[in-house]
Design a protein around this motif. Structure first.
Motif, short mmCIF file in Angstrom:
data_model
loop_
_atom_site.label_atom_id
_atom_site.label_comp_id
_atom_site.label_asym_id
_atom_site.label_seq_id
_atom_site.Cartn_x
_atom_site.Cartn_y
_atom_site.Cartn_z
N GLN A 72 0.81 -1.21 0.00
CA GLN A 72 0.00 0.00 0.00
C GLN A 72 0.85 1.28 0.00
OE1 GLN A 72 -2.19 -0.88 3.53
NE2 GLN A 72 -3.58 -2.28 2.51
N TRP A 73 2.17 1.14 -0.03
CA TRP A 73 3.03 2.32 -0.01
C TRP A 73 2.69 3.28 -1.15
CZ3 TRP A 73 8.40 -0.52 0.59
CH2 TRP A 73 8.55 -0.94 1.91
N LYS A 74 2.64 2.77 -2.37
CA LYS A 74 2.45 3.66 -3.52
C LYS A 74 1.09 4.32 -3.48
CE LYS A 74 3.19 4.00 -8.48
NZ LYS A 74 3.66 3.31 -9.70
N ASP A 75 0.06 3.60 -3.08
CA ASP A 75 -1.28 4.19 -2.98
C ASP A 75 -1.27 5.39 -2.05
OD1 ASP A 75 -4.36 4.07 -3.03
OD2 ASP A 75 -3.88 3.89 -0.89
N MET A 80 -0.82 11.45 -1.23
CA MET A 80 -0.05 12.61 -0.79
C MET A 80 0.12 13.61 -1.93
SD MET A 80 3.13 11.25 1.50
CE MET A 80 2.94 10.92 3.24
N LYS A 81 0.56 13.09 -3.06
CA LYS A 81 0.82 13.93 -4.23
C LYS A 81 -0.47 14.64 -4.66
CE LYS A 81 3.90 14.94 -7.53
NZ LYS A 81 5.20 15.56 -7.26
N ALA A 82 -1.59 13.93 -4.64
CA ALA A 82 -2.86 14.51 -5.06
C ALA A 82 -3.37 15.55 -4.08
CB ALA A 82 -3.90 13.41 -5.24
N THR A 342 -6.98 8.07 6.90
CA THR A 342 -7.26 7.21 8.04
C THR A 342 -6.24 6.07 8.14
OG1 THR A 342 -8.63 5.64 6.82
CG2 THR A 342 -9.72 7.64 7.66
N GLU A 343 -6.37 5.30 9.19
CA GLU A 343 -5.50 4.14 9.39
C GLU A 343 -5.49 3.23 8.17
OE1 GLU A 343 -4.91 0.46 12.60
OE2 GLU A 343 -6.78 1.62 12.60
N ALA A 344 -6.62 3.10 7.50
CA ALA A 344 -6.74 2.23 6.33
C ALA A 344 -6.55 2.99 5.02
CB ALA A 344 -8.11 1.54 6.33
N GLY A 345 -6.11 4.26 5.10
CA GLY A 345 -5.81 5.01 3.88
C GLY A 345 -7.00 5.69 3.22
N ASP A 346 -8.12 5.83 3.93
CA ASP A 346 -9.29 6.50 3.37
C ASP A 346 -9.20 8.01 3.57
OD1 ASP A 346 -10.39 4.09 2.59
OD2 ASP A 346 -11.51 3.82 4.46
N ALA A 369 -7.57 12.85 -7.06
CA ALA A 369 -7.38 11.96 -5.91
C ALA A 369 -7.63 10.51 -6.35
CB ALA A 369 -8.33 12.34 -4.78
N PRO A 370 -6.71 9.60 -6.04
CA PRO A 370 -6.88 8.20 -6.45
C PRO A 370 -8.18 7.59 -5.91
CG PRO A 370 -4.64 8.58 -5.68
CD PRO A 370 -5.42 9.81 -5.35
N VAL A 371 -8.71 6.66 -6.67
CA VAL A 371 -9.91 5.94 -6.24
C VAL A 371 -9.58 5.12 -5.00
CG1 VAL A 371 -11.61 4.20 -6.89
CG2 VAL A 371 -10.80 5.86 -8.59
N LEU A 372 -10.47 5.12 -4.03
CA LEU A 372 -10.24 4.38 -2.80
C LEU A 372 -10.40 2.88 -3.00
CD1 LEU A 372 -12.12 6.52 -0.12
CD2 LEU A 372 -9.65 6.40 -0.52
#
Length: 631
Positions: A72-75, A80-82, A342-346, A369-372
């Motif tokens: 999940q690093w790249k996601d 961040m970039k977005a 969030t903790e899960a990247g949301d 923003a990337p799709v969740l």
């Protein structure tokens, strides 16, 4: 005509060869090409940061690779970039990279090089914070527990035992990051010298020692320090940029920083976007309007900023730290931090408000923003069998025998490195009963048993209990849990766990112990499959291992385990430690990354200290507890 045709074919061949080399040799592509286009690294000699001769503003966010599954690093970086960030900051945890003295691990989720390369690919600069101490609400502030085998150890000083260990660690770590420096084609634009040393300041020579250790090994990028307002004068040093940490701007802060280093760029290394939680407390929340207002004020002043945290992640396993000022308080498993992700990247409201604000500091529109990733529920865990801790003991190896108690770190296990995490069982023979007292020597809490029957628990506050009087000899068992070592403050040298001194029955110190090391690592959990498990019984009191199956019939997605009804313990899925749960809250769910789940049957193992809940099931959303606003 023929000569021209041959020339064109030769040129085409050269172009094809060049293309092949670029695709084949990724390191060549990633570093040499970038290096050839760069002139100089980050400079802080004026009121603005200068990179390659161009003024820049650092818009950073913290994310720790060791708290986020590598898949999940790249996601997280793309998010961040977005959001408008251009820089990622990360700590480096010594205790994970060198879990035993001289035995290093930079693989899989600890592959720092792969993490840095991913940041470069996404287009993020990196500020590296290698420690050796990192704080980070991480066990012992990231320092390995085997350092505490030395009874005279003085952590974060030039004491020989600590200095030598630090040098040996840097000998392995620093060569792995040298070619990721900006001037060598990588993303690292700055490196931090230790962390918040002004709040510790036990050795006036220490910071110079760390600075020299970094430079001597080839660190050439901008060096900086990081402190809160109370520590910045003691933590700053000549030739190193001082940065500041806070959640609320006070009028004096920036002028005070300017008095220490005039005509330098102002950098807020840690703007705290939320706060961490401890067991028995509430879930901390920081108001989004306050956060946006403060970030806006910082940027209006022309300063650079790093959001701590932008994405917190999870304290998987036993790695959560603790604080101990007036009382001991252990941190929870979730490091959600009320961060923008969030903790899960949301996404949160904070994320979109930040994105709106930071877009004003970019000439080009921000990427979408990337799709969740969707979350899933997989129903209940089908619990099938159980195994009492007492049935495991005789197969864990010969216990260590000692006339007096021995702390966890000094046990003769793990190739002479002691025990770092988990539980330690101390067993002694007693006659009769009476008043049992720990005199503060249980670290951090323990269940006390007489002939495997629980008679109560002890901890920092509750240091005594009564053992029923029965004529005759019996076994007294003390199951001690390391709940997490302090990560901040002046108690770092006092973080040995287990029994750290005598415990007493009728005011007489107990003697002649059998000591079992129960570190609950992956090897230990895997070995449980060799035991004869029992079918589930209606009434089964802890400490007990439970095992069951989680069935996944589709592509695995993130989920959460709801621990409602369970008392206290730890959960493993497919041998991976998800972390601790405890019914005193605030956290009631454990995050399960989809990358840790297999299609089909997943093995779930729970070590419950007291009493199992009626069921264990998955949910799509986390529950982190009753909220309390941070002020």
């Amino acid at each position: 005509m023929r000569r021209e045709r041959r020339r064109r074919l030769a040129l085409l061949a050269l172009l094809l060869l060049a293309g092949y080399l670029v695709l084949r040799f990724r390191v060549f592509d990633s570093f040499l090409f970038r290096m050839l286009s760069r002139r100089s690294g980050l400079q802080a000699d004026e009121s603005q940061f200068i990179l390659d001769g161009t003024p820049i503003r650092i818009l950073g966010g913290s994310m720790h690779y060791f708290r986020v599954p590598e898949a999940q690093w790249k996601d997280r970086m793309l998010k961040m970039k977005a959001c408008g960030l251009n820089t990622l900051t990360t700590y480096v945890p010594w205790n994970l990279h060198e879990p035993r003295r001289g035995k290093f691990d930079f693989s899989r989720n600890l592959d720092l090089g792969a993490f840095l390369e991913t940041a470069a690919d996404v287009g993020l600069w990196v500020i590296l914070r290698p420690g050796p101490y990192i704080c980070a609400e991480w066990d012992l502030g990231g320092l390995p527990s085997w350092l505490l085998r030395d009874k005279d150890m003085q952590l974060r000083t030039t004491y020989k035992g600590f200095a030598d260990a630090t040098e040996a660690y840097f000998d392995k770590l620093i060569p792995k990051v040298l070619y990721y420096q900006y001037t060598k084609g990588g993303p690292i634009i700055a490196v931090q010298v230790e962390n918040e040393y002004g709040s510790y300041a036990m050795d006036s020579n220490y910071m110079e020692f760390i600075k020299t250790a970094l430079v001597r090994r080839g660190i050439v990028e901008l060096l900086l320090t990081s402190d809160n307002k109370d520590g910045i004068s003691s933590g700053s040093m000549e030739g190193v940029l001082a940065t500041i940490n806070f959640q609320k701007i006070e009028p004096i802060l920036f002028s005070y920083l300017d008095s220490i280093q005039s005509n330098k760029p102002v950098m807020v290394m840690e703007f705290w976007t939320g706060w961490f939680d401890h067991w028995g407390g509430d879930h901390h929340v920081f108001d989004v309007d306050q956060m946006i207002s403060t970030v806006s004020d910082v940027l209006k002043k022309g300063a650079s900023i790093n959001l701590y945290m932008f994405h917190g992640g999870t304290n998987f396993g036993f790695m959560a730290g603790a604080l101990h000022f007036h009382e001991y308080r252990a941190d929870v498993t979730s490091y959600d931090y009320d961060a923008p992700l969030t903790e899960a990247g949301d996404y949160t409201t904070k994320y979109f408000r930040l994105r709106e604000l930071l877009s004003e500091f970019h000439d080009e529109p921000l990427p979408p923003a990337p799709v969740l990733y969707p979350k899933a529920t997989y129903g209940s865990v089908e619990l099938k069998r159980c195994l009492s801790l007492w049935d495991v003991l005789e197969f864990t190896g010969e216990p260590f025998r000692s006339a007096e108690p021995v702390n966890m770190e000094n046990l003769p296990v793990n190739d002479g490195n002691g025990q770092s995490y988990g539980y330690t069982l101390y067993e002694a023979v007693i006659y009769g009963g009476g008043r049992f007292h720990t005199r503060g020597n249980v670290r951090d809490r323990a269940q006390v048993f007489v002939s495997t029957q629980s008679v109560g628990s002890v901890d920092y506050k509750n240091q005594e209990l009564t053992i029923p009087e029965v004529p005759g000899y019996r076994k007294l068992q003390i199951l001690v849990e390391n709940c997490g070592r302090v990560n901040y403050g002046n108690k770092l040298n006092d973080q040995r766990k287990g029994l750290v001194g005598d415990v007493f029955l009728r005011d007489i110190p107990l003697r002649n112990f059998k000591i079992y090391s129960l570190d609950m690592n992956n090897t230990f959990i895997s070995s449980l499959d060799t035991f004869r498990w029992s079918q589930l019984l209606e009434e089964k009191k802890g400490p007990v291992f439970y095992q069951g199956s989680l069935h996944v019939r589709s592509a695995p997605q993130d989920t959460f385990l709801r621990m409602k009804g369970w008392k206290k313990g730890i959960v493993f899925i497919n041998g991976r430690n998800l972390g601790r749960y405890w019914d005193i809250g605030p956290q009631e769910t454990l995050y399960v990354p989809g990358s840790w789940i297999l299609p089909g049957v997943n093995e779930v193992t729970i070590f419950e200290e007291y009493e199992a809940g009626p069921s264990l099931y998955t949910v799509e959303t986390p529950f982190l507890g009753r909220t309390q606003y941070v002020d």
